[in-house]
Design a protein around this motif. Structure first.
Motif, PDB file in Angstrom:
ATOM      1  N   TYR A  66      17.605 -73.531  78.649  1.00 55.48           N
ATOM      2  CA  TYR A  66      17.130 -72.410  77.844  1.00 55.48           C
ATOM      3  C   TYR A  66      16.097 -71.547  78.566  1.00 55.48           C
ATOM      4  N   GLU A  69      17.948 -69.546  81.005  1.00 54.01           N
ATOM      5  CA  GLU A  69      18.655 -68.425  80.372  1.00 54.01           C
ATOM      6  C   GLU A  69      17.708 -67.252  80.126  1.00 54.01           C
ATOM      7  N   GLN A  70      16.490 -67.549  79.690  1.00 55.56           N
ATOM      8  CA  GLN A  70      15.511 -66.492  79.446  1.00 55.56           C
ATOM      9  C   GLN A  70      15.198 -65.738  80.739  1.00 55.56           C
ATOM     10  N   LEU A  73      18.132 -63.568  81.937  1.00 55.53           N
ATOM     11  CA  LEU A  73      18.234 -62.339  81.161  1.00 55.53           C
ATOM     12  C   LEU A  73      17.230 -61.310  81.689  1.00 55.53           C
ATOM     13  N   ARG A  83      15.967 -55.108  78.623  1.00 53.78           N
ATOM     14  CA  ARG A  83      15.947 -56.561  78.859  1.00 53.78           C
ATOM     15  C   ARG A  83      14.854 -57.241  78.041  1.00 53.78           C
ATOM     16  N   ASP A  86      16.146 -57.268  74.532  1.00 57.97           N
ATOM     17  CA  ASP A  86      17.216 -58.266  74.408  1.00 57.97           C
ATOM     18  C   ASP A  86      16.660 -59.688  74.345  1.00 57.97           C
ATOM     19  N   GLN A  90      17.561 -61.647  70.990  1.00 56.85           N
ATOM     20  CA  GLN A  90      18.394 -62.849  71.101  1.00 56.85           C
ATOM     21  C   GLN A  90      17.684 -64.060  70.508  1.00 56.85           C
ATOM     22  N   ASP A  93      17.798 -63.722  66.676  1.00 53.09           N
ATOM     23  CA  ASP A  93      19.129 -64.025  66.154  1.00 53.09           C
ATOM     24  C   ASP A  93      19.450 -65.517  66.249  1.00 53.09           C
ATOM     25  N   ALA A  94      19.060 -66.146  67.341  1.00 49.12           N
ATOM     26  CA  ALA A  94      19.291 -67.592  67.478  1.00 49.12           C
ATOM     27  C   ALA A  94      18.502 -68.362  66.421  1.00 49.12           C
TER      28      ALA A  94
END
Length: 192
Positions: A66, A69-70, A73, A83, A86, A90, A93-94
């Motif tokens: 995780y 991933e951050q 991005l 970015r 986002d 994100q 939303d998660a």
């Protein structure tokens, strides 16, 4: 005769990470970990040591997935403000789509264990520092390109975004109004 299932360390660590993440360190029993990983208690301890060591390894697994991933991005091409937006959207939303309202494992570990366990504190600090450094790098690129004002240092802005990002992660556990959370994102990004 059934063949024994081959031990898959990555799968077991991911399962343990999800169990700790959902339940927390204190509320997770050895039985919970055995159930989620598919390993018997003795196999679990042979593979990972004690519960605390497995927890630390689960935090490292979170970092590898995780946190990576951050940072990926934030490092991708495109406008920096997009970015940053986002990253926060994100996360919102998660968090809003998670039926368990588990939030962020790093934040959970920070609240539950970092004050009483130096190793957990250092692991969580590594997560936060990595995201902060990546944010600072992205913001500095945005300042060089003229997209973000150079009035404040990239480090200061990175800490501001980091605070907003992690604040949103906590707030999304109780604030289910996506538009209210998005308004915080837009306000933060437009102030850059």
């Amino acid at each position: 005769m059934a063949r024994p299932r081959k031990f898959d360390e990555t799968h077991a660590l991911t399962a343990a990470m999800e169990t700790f993440w959902r339940r927390g360190y204190e509320a997770t029993s050895t039985r919970d970990l055995s159930d989620s990983t598919g390993l018997g208690q003795s196999s679990l301890y042979n593979a990972f040591g004690d519960k605390r060591e497995l927890y630390l390894r689960a935090l490292r697994r979170y970092y590898e997935t995780y946190t990576a991933e951050q940072t990926a991005l934030l490092d991708r091409p495109g406008p920096v403000k997009d970015r940053l937006r986002d990253l926060m959207v994100q996360a919102i939303d998660a968090d809003l789509s998670d039926p368990d309202a588990s939030g962020c494992f790093s934040i959970n570990a920070s609240v539950e264990r970092a004050d009483s366990d130096d190793d957990v504190r250092e692991e969580v600090r590594r997560h936060f520092a990595t995201v902060e450094q990546t944010l600072a790098g992205a913001i500095a690129r945005g300042q060089r390109s003229g997209e973000i004002s150079p009035e404040r240092s990239a480090g200061t802005l990175a800490r501001q975004i980091l605070s907003t990002y992690y604040g949103l992660r906590v707030l999304a556990r109780i604030q289910k109004d996506r538009n209210a959370l998005l308004s915080i994102v837009e306000s933060t990004v437009s102030a850059l």
